[in-house]
Design a protein around this motif. Structure first.
Motif, PDB file in Angstrom:
ATOM      1  N   MET A   1       0.808  -1.196   0.000  1.00 23.32           N
ATOM      2  CA  MET A   1       0.000   0.000   0.000  1.00 23.32           C
ATOM      3  C   MET A   1       0.858   1.268   0.000  1.00 23.32           C
ATOM      4  O   MET A   1       0.513   2.241  -0.630  1.00 23.32           O
ATOM      5  N   HIS A   2       1.978   1.206   0.734  1.00 27.97           N
ATOM      6  CA  HIS A   2       2.786   2.408   0.851  1.00 27.97           C
ATOM      7  C   HIS A   2       3.393   2.842  -0.469  1.00 27.97           C
ATOM      8  O   HIS A   2       3.743   4.011  -0.631  1.00 27.97           O
ATOM      9  N   GLU A   3       3.487   1.929  -1.463  1.00 29.14           N
ATOM     10  CA  GLU A   3       4.116   2.284  -2.736  1.00 29.14           C
ATOM     11  C   GLU A   3       3.375   3.428  -3.432  1.00 29.14           C
ATOM     12  O   GLU A   3       3.996   4.373  -3.918  1.00 29.14           O
ATOM     13  N   SER A   4       2.045   3.356  -3.488  1.00 28.33           N
ATOM     14  CA  SER A   4       1.286   4.419  -4.158  1.00 28.33           C
ATOM     15  C   SER A   4       1.404   5.736  -3.393  1.00 28.33           C
ATOM     16  O   SER A   4       1.487   6.805  -4.000  1.00 28.33           O
ATOM     17  N   LEU A   5       1.443   5.661  -2.074  1.00 31.04           N
ATOM     18  CA  LEU A   5       1.603   6.870  -1.272  1.00 31.04           C
ATOM     19  C   LEU A   5       2.995   7.455  -1.441  1.00 31.04           C
ATOM     20  O   LEU A   5       3.167   8.680  -1.503  1.00 31.04           O
ATOM     21  N   GLU A   6       3.998   6.581  -1.539  1.00 30.12           N
ATOM     22  CA  GLU A   6       5.376   7.053  -1.759  1.00 30.12           C
ATOM     23  C   GLU A   6       5.470   7.771  -3.116  1.00 30.12           C
ATOM     24  O   GLU A   6       6.190   8.769  -3.241  1.00 30.12           O
ATOM     25  N   LYS A   7       4.738   7.281  -4.117  1.00 32.63           N
ATOM     26  CA  LYS A   7       4.739   7.940  -5.435  1.00 32.63           C
ATOM     27  C   LYS A   7       4.164   9.340  -5.337  1.00 32.63           C
ATOM     28  O   LYS A   7       4.665  10.273  -5.965  1.00 32.63           O
ATOM     29  N   MET A   8       3.095   9.499  -4.547  1.00 32.79           N
ATOM     30  CA  MET A   8       2.517  10.833  -4.358  1.00 32.79           C
ATOM     31  C   MET A   8       3.529  11.767  -3.709  1.00 32.79           C
ATOM     32  O   MET A   8       3.678  12.917  -4.124  1.00 32.79           O
ATOM     33  N   LEU A   9       4.233  11.256  -2.710  1.00 30.69           N
ATOM     34  CA  LEU A   9       5.241  12.051  -2.018  1.00 30.69           C
ATOM     35  C   LEU A   9       6.348  12.450  -2.990  1.00 30.69           C
ATOM     36  O   LEU A   9       6.792  13.599  -3.002  1.00 30.69           O
ATOM     37  N   ALA A  10       6.758  11.514  -3.835  1.00 32.32           N
ATOM     38  CA  ALA A  10       7.812  11.784  -4.812  1.00 32.32           C
ATOM     39  C   ALA A  10       7.379  12.855  -5.823  1.00 32.32           C
ATOM     40  O   ALA A  10       8.211  13.585  -6.351  1.00 32.32           O
ATOM     41  N   LYS A  11       6.067  12.965  -6.057  1.00 34.30           N
ATOM     42  CA  LYS A  11       5.562  13.978  -6.993  1.00 34.30           C
ATOM     43  C   LYS A  11       5.432  15.349  -6.348  1.00 34.30           C
ATOM     44  O   LYS A  11       4.989  16.298  -6.982  1.00 34.30           O
ATOM     45  N   GLY A  12       5.785  15.433  -5.065  1.00 38.38           N
ATOM     46  CA  GLY A  12       5.763  16.733  -4.409  1.00 38.38           C
ATOM     47  C   GLY A  12       4.571  16.952  -3.484  1.00 38.38           C
ATOM     48  O   GLY A  12       4.443  18.008  -2.885  1.00 38.38           O
ATOM     49  N   VAL A  13       3.690  15.969  -3.383  1.00 37.11           N
ATOM     50  CA  VAL A  13       2.581  16.081  -2.440  1.00 37.11           C
ATOM     51  C   VAL A  13       3.126  15.764  -1.057  1.00 37.11           C
ATOM     52  O   VAL A  13       3.752  14.732  -0.857  1.00 37.11           O
ATOM     53  N   ASP A  14       2.947  16.674  -0.128  1.00 41.00           N
ATOM     54  CA  ASP A  14       3.430  16.431   1.236  1.00 41.00           C
ATOM     55  C   ASP A  14       2.502  17.150   2.200  1.00 41.00           C
ATOM     56  O   ASP A  14       2.467  18.382   2.245  1.00 41.00           O
ATOM     57  N   ASN A  15       1.741  16.375   2.942  1.00 41.60           N
ATOM     58  CA  ASN A  15       0.828  16.946   3.922  1.00 41.60           C
ATOM     59  C   ASN A  15       0.644  15.944   5.063  1.00 41.60           C
ATOM     60  O   ASN A  15       1.028  14.779   4.938  1.00 41.60           O
ATOM     61  N   LEU A  17      -1.902  14.320   6.221  1.00 41.32           N
ATOM     62  CA  LEU A  17      -2.711  13.136   5.929  1.00 41.32           C
ATOM     63  C   LEU A  17      -1.912  12.098   5.144  1.00 41.32           C
ATOM     64  O   LEU A  17      -1.971  10.901   5.441  1.00 41.32           O
ATOM     65  N   LEU A  18      -1.143  12.546   4.165  1.00 39.98           N
ATOM     66  CA  LEU A  18      -0.300  11.626   3.394  1.00 39.98           C
ATOM     67  C   LEU A  18       0.758  10.993   4.296  1.00 39.98           C
ATOM     68  O   LEU A  18       0.979   9.780   4.262  1.00 39.98           O
ATOM     69  N   ARG A  19       1.399  11.806   5.117  1.00 38.29           N
ATOM     70  CA  ARG A  19       2.431  11.279   6.013  1.00 38.29           C
ATOM     71  C   ARG A  19       1.835  10.288   7.017  1.00 38.29           C
ATOM     72  O   ARG A  19       2.448   9.272   7.332  1.00 38.29           O
ATOM     73  N   PHE A  20       0.623  10.573   7.507  1.00 44.40           N
ATOM     74  CA  PHE A  20      -0.048   9.655   8.425  1.00 44.40           C
ATOM     75  C   PHE A  20      -0.314   8.328   7.710  1.00 44.40           C
ATOM     76  O   PHE A  20      -0.051   7.256   8.261  1.00 44.40           O
ATOM     77  N   GLY A  21      -0.818   8.393   6.488  1.00 46.80           N
ATOM     78  CA  GLY A  21      -1.100   7.178   5.716  1.00 46.80           C
ATOM     79  C   GLY A  21       0.154   6.355   5.476  1.00 46.80           C
ATOM     80  O   GLY A  21       0.141   5.125   5.609  1.00 46.80           O
ATOM     81  N   LEU A  22       1.243   7.035   5.126  1.00 51.63           N
ATOM     82  CA  LEU A  22       2.514   6.336   4.913  1.00 51.63           C
ATOM     83  C   LEU A  22       3.004   5.696   6.208  1.00 51.63           C
ATOM     84  O   LEU A  22       3.427   4.542   6.221  1.00 51.63           O
TER      85      LEU A  22
END
Length: 102
Positions: A1-15, A17-22
């Motif tokens: 599951m963390h792979e898709s969230l890591e991709k979002m982070l790599a695209k510059g999304v950082d908040n 909620l994303l960090r909590f999910g990761l």
């Protein structure tokens, strides 16, 4: 599951909620150190996020760092009290009591 969230982070999304999910995803997979990195960033971004403090303590505990776990839960209890999050406060209080004394 963390792979898709890591991709979002790599695209510059950082908040928070994303960090909590990761952090939760890594914790669910049994990787405390990786979880702690993301959960620590989450509470830096949103210090009142009591659920993140709770998981950060669990991540540190899993990674074998009871001192960091204690600190996270103490800060989390303060955050929960400040925002009236009674359930998170109760849970972290129990976790602290179960943690081996210093």
């Amino acid at each position: 599951m963390h792979e898709s969230l890591e991709k979002m982070l790599a695209k510059g999304v950082d908040n928070p909620l994303l960090r909590f999910g990761l952090g939760k995803a890594w914790l669910d997979e049994g990787h405390g150190a990786e979880a702690a990195v993301h959960l620590a960033r989450c509470v830096e971004q949103d210090p009142k996020y009591s659920a993140a403090w709770k998981l950060l303590g669990k991540a540190h505990q899993l990674a074998g760092d009871p001192t960091a776990a204690r600190s996270a839960w103490q800060q989390g209890i303060a955050a929960a009290q400040a925002h009236g999050d009674k359930q998170a406060e109760k849970e972290m209080t129990v976790f602290l009591k179960k943690l081996k004394p210093l």
